[in-house]
Scaffold this motif. Structure first.
Motif, short mmCIF file in Angstrom:
data_model
loop_
_atom_site.label_atom_id
_atom_site.label_comp_id
_atom_site.label_asym_id
_atom_site.label_seq_id
_atom_site.Cartn_x
_atom_site.Cartn_y
_atom_site.Cartn_z
N ARG A 56 -4.52 5.02 -7.81
CA ARG A 56 -4.88 4.95 -6.39
C ARG A 56 -3.96 5.76 -5.47
O ARG A 56 -4.11 5.74 -4.26
N GLY B 248 0.84 -1.19 0.00
CA GLY B 248 0.00 0.00 0.00
C GLY B 248 0.87 1.24 0.00
O GLY B 248 1.83 1.35 -0.77
N GLN B 249 0.59 2.17 0.90
CA GLN B 249 1.23 3.48 0.89
C GLN B 249 2.75 3.39 0.99
O GLN B 249 3.48 3.98 0.19
N SER C 8 -5.75 8.62 -3.04
CA SER C 8 -6.42 8.19 -1.81
C SER C 8 -5.42 7.68 -0.79
O SER C 8 -5.57 7.90 0.42
N LEU C 9 -4.35 7.02 -1.24
CA LEU C 9 -3.34 6.52 -0.32
C LEU C 9 -2.54 7.66 0.29
O LEU C 9 -2.31 7.71 1.50
N HIS C 10 -2.11 8.60 -0.55
CA HIS C 10 -1.27 9.69 -0.04
C HIS C 10 -2.05 10.63 0.86
O HIS C 10 -1.54 11.07 1.90
N TYR D 150 4.44 1.60 -2.01
CA TYR D 150 4.24 2.41 -3.22
C TYR D 150 5.29 3.52 -3.27
O TYR D 150 5.90 3.78 -4.32
N GLY E 58 -8.31 -0.20 -1.29
CA GLY E 58 -7.52 0.90 -0.75
C GLY E 58 -8.32 2.14 -0.46
O GLY E 58 -7.77 3.22 -0.25
N HIS F 112 -4.37 9.95 2.78
CA HIS F 112 -4.65 9.32 4.07
C HIS F 112 -3.69 9.82 5.15
O HIS F 112 -4.09 10.08 6.27
#
Length: 791
Positions: A340, A184-185, A343-345, A188, A257, A347
């Protein structure tokens, strides 16, 4: 130099572990209990695919942070008892992180002592040393960043097949471990930085010795071939962890995610303010870069010019700081072009710093390496710049600690000594720089490591004693050996913290002796009990919705706890929660709510007591009638009491063969066969008519069922549970966890590892008929860079 690195690592780990292991919230309540369970299952020769001890049962190997596929956790926690494993785990990561930073600095041209400064500066940051007590996923990721870049640089500078394949293997291993530690984050970000460094080293700052020329087509082919090989190696080695996690993600509370439902509040935590970003460079925090390292990095920017990949490190550090801001800049827009990533960053934007401090460490190492041709005026001007910046900040009203001014002055003075003194005096000054950088990080850690640290503080804990079962846990373990399967829950709504406007129970008080007595915070995972609660950001989506319906309100997305509204709910009964562990004083002021509800106290243990839920359903029962109801409505109907789940099951599709109402379900017999394998359940049934065997076991796609050895479909009943159609008579129903994703993932990981190993062995032995060296294409037009050979 490696001896110096090891000495610093041992001293740091000694501070973290002597007199009790320094723990924060996540390490105490998530990672170390999970790693302990992982090691225990592996010692028994089992892949731990299902964890019955949290959330009434949940995937384990498919959990993104449980340690499966993270080779260091698998090896260390299998080979050693928990207390020793924690110490060795911390030491191993610290040594690996410093060694990776050292080798990377050497590869880009730093001197041995300059590389030691880079290593000490990298490990002494808040994102590594400061997070060691609390945040294993963070320091695991940080460990592999420089190692991934070492692999990339070896690929770029390789002149033989063996060198190329060795670099691919190192970079691929680092990527695979980042994916296993934090898919995930975090992973990545590491992939982005690794890719950018590869492009930079091929297109902008190539080494003089390489196997490809200046021709654009050759560079493009090398980029595609080398980059593709690194990604294939990384994802291939990580397949055993990635594929099960993709399977889990599809049915989780953060599917795809995306934070939604009760977790929507967590979708945007926000970034650092401009003022906060400045403070974190001066004051200890989990993002503290070390003011000594920052001083050297600032000087490195001024004097390194085009040496030692300095432009890349500067760009990485500046880009990361921009991306931590809450504003949307053009750089954010560019980042959000990736799938994506927005949305991950969004967060938690500040986490991008985790992969950026390697740039600051490399600049510090570059400055600490001898730089020929610097005039005296340039040296003194460069050394004065950091002090001047501190003066500007002080004039502007920013609180500049005296210790920061002293540290900057010392670092600047030592740098002058390194660059202006020959021989032994320069060496001695550089050693002093290494020590200063290490001490600066250590003192910052010391100022962080108290009860005032974030997320409930950092506390010294005797792990061996703390994870031993308390009185309530020992009592439950005794009952578990002699009784039918049951679940329990700890209950004390006064142990509450408000986070983002939502109630958070227990985990902020992880060091409170009462939380140990309540057997909460994933303690059941280590003890072998079965808890209906837990602390984990990844949950089965149906379970999170079910618990919200039970309590009558959502909760912060990391937890699934019993709230006051859930006491007495039919949904709690369906979870087979037979016992609650609660403080002895709960309800004393206004009468005992449990006694009023008919829940007797079955164990009075002083600080806590255990009360029994008389309405708890058994682990398995049979119904002869099913009602088709949309899945989202089923928990609501059950919570309202409009359906008797002991007689009727709510299902999403028609179940053929059921005789319907009017049958006496009490005549049916179900017996759950004792079994110590969490991935297998056996039930003996005896019924006079066809029925539906309903289990108080959470449904998940990887579970398969057989009746007398014949495959049978699993039905999801009552919004959450596994149910199996059975014919009349006596039968044995068996459920097994068989994940196709796990099977494919293991096969791909093993095949990738064998292919890389075979390639390395073959190239080392000169087989495949490859005996000539790859063509070298030195570029004499470039400056004298990369003259320091690879160690």
């Amino acid at each position: 130099m490696l001896g110096l690195i090891l000495t610093i690592a041992v001293l740091a780990v000694a501070y973290l572990t002597v007199g009790g292991v320094l723990l924060g919230q996540d390490s105490a309540t998530q990672f170390y209990p999970w790693y302990g369970f992982l090691g225990e299952q592996l010692r028994q020769g089992r892949i731990p695919e299902w964890n019955p001890a949290q959330f009434s049962g949940a995937p384990f190997a498919a959990d993104p942070q449980a340690g499966w596929g993270y080779f260091l956790a698998m090896v260390i926690f299998t080979a050693l008892p928990l207390v020793a494993a924690v110490v060795v785990f911390l030491l191993t990561h610290l040594v690996l992180a410093m060694t990776g930073a050292y080798l990377l600095a050497r590869l880009v041209g730093c001197s041995p002592l300059g590389a030691a400064v880079a290593a000490a500066g990298y490990a002494g940051t808040g994102v590594f040393l400061g997070r060691s007590p609390c945040c294993p996923a963070s320091y695991e990721l940080v460990t592999w960043v420089p190692i991934a870049l070492v692999g990339v640089d070896l690929v770029v500078r390789s002149t033989t097949p063996r060198g190329w394949l060795g670099g691919v293997s190192i970079a691929g291993l680092a990527i695979s471990q980042a994916l296993a530690a934090w898919i995930g984050q975090g992973a990545y970000y590491l992939l982005i930085v690794t890719g950018l460094f590869f492009v930079y080293r091929v297109l902008i700052d190539p080494p003089t010795q390489r196997a490809w020329g200046r021709d654009g087509r050759q560079r493009a082919l090398f980029l595609v071939g080398g980059g593709g090989a690194i990604l294939a190696a990384g994802f291939g080695l990580a397949a055993m962890s990635v594929l099960p996690r993709l399977e889990f993600n599809a049915v989780s509370n953060v599917a795809g995610g995306v934070y939604s439902g009760s977790g929507a509040v967590e979708a945007v935590v926000g970034g650092s303010s401009k003022e906060g970003a400045i403070d974190r460079f001066l004051l200890p925090s989990l993002y503290y870069p070390g003011i000594a390292a920052v001083t050297l990095a600032t000087i490195g920017v001024l004097v390194a010019a085009r040496r030692r990949a300095s432009r890349f490190w500067l760009g990485l550090a500046v880009a990361a700081m921009v991306l931590t801001l809450p504003d949307t800049t053009p750089l954010h827009g560019l980042l959000y072009l990736l799938p994506r990533m927005e949305s991950l960053h969004r967060h938690y934007p500040e986490r991008v710093i985790l992969v950026a401090f390697v740039g600051m460490a490399m600049l510090a190492g570059s400055a600490a390496s001898p730089i020929r041709g610097l005039s005296r005026a340039t040296r003194f001007t460069s050394a004065a710049v950091p002090l001047g910046l501190l003066g500007i900040l002080a004039i502007a009203g920013t609180a500049v600690p005296v210790v920061a001014i002293v540290t900057v002055a010392l670092a600047s003075g030592l740098w002058l000594a390194v660059q202006g003194s020959p021989g032994m005096r320069a060496t001695a000054a550089t050693v002093c720089l290494v020590v200063l950088v290490a001490i600066d990080g250590g003192l910052a850690l010391h100022r962080l490591t108290d009860s005032g640290a974030p997320f409930g503080g950092f506390h010294r804990v005797q792990i061996g004693d703390d994870y031993e079962p308390a009185a309530a846990a020992r009592t439950l373990l005794d009952w578990q050996r002699d009784a039918a399967p049951f679940r329990y829950a700890g209950y004390d709504p006064s142990l509450v913290t408000i986070e983002d406007g939502q109630t958070v129970l227990y985990r902020y008080q992880f060091a409170d002796p009462l939380t140990r007595e309540l057997v909460v915070n994933n303690r059941a995972t280590l003890l072998g009990l079965e808890d209906s609660q837990g602390y984990n950001p990844i949950q089965i989506g149906r379970y999170a919705a079910y618990v919200a319906a039970m309590n009558g309100e959502p909760q912060e997305y990391h937890g699934a706890d019993v709230y006051p509204g859930g006491l007495g709910s039919p949904l709690l009964d369906l979870l087979n929660v037979r016992y609650l562990v609660t403080p002895a004083w709960v309800g004393a002021a206004a009468g005992d709510p449990f006694a009023a509800a008919g829940w007797p106290t079955v164990a009075d243990l002083g600080t806590v007591r255990i009360v029994e839920n008389p309405g708890a359903m058994p682990r398995a029962w049979v119904v002869h009638e099913a009602m088709v109801v949309p899945a989202a409505d089923q928990p609501t109907m059950l919570a309202a009491g409009s359906v008797d789940p002991a007689r009727v099951a709510l299902v999403e599709d028609h179940v053929p063969g059921l005789p319907g109402g009017g049958l006496d379900a009490t005549a049916d017999v179900t017996t759950v066969v004792g079994n110590d394998d969490p991935d297998r359940i056996s039930v003996r049934t005896e019924t006079a008519a066809p029925g539906l065997l309903v289990l108080s076991e959470v449904a998940y796609p990887a579970w398969e069922a057989t009746v007398d050895g014949e495959p049978t479909p699993i039905v999801t009943a009552n919004g959450l549970f596994r149910a199996v159609p059975i014919p009349a008579g006596e039968h044995v129903v068996e459920l097994r966890y068989r994940s196709a994703a796990m099977g494919w993932g293991l096969a791909i990981t093993i095949a990738t590892a064998l292919a890389l190993l075979a390639g390395l062995v073959a190239t080392a032995l000169g087989r495949w008929g490859i005996r000539r060296r790859w063509r070298k294409a030195p570029d004499s037009s470039r400056g004298p860079i990369d003259r320091v050979p690879a160690p």
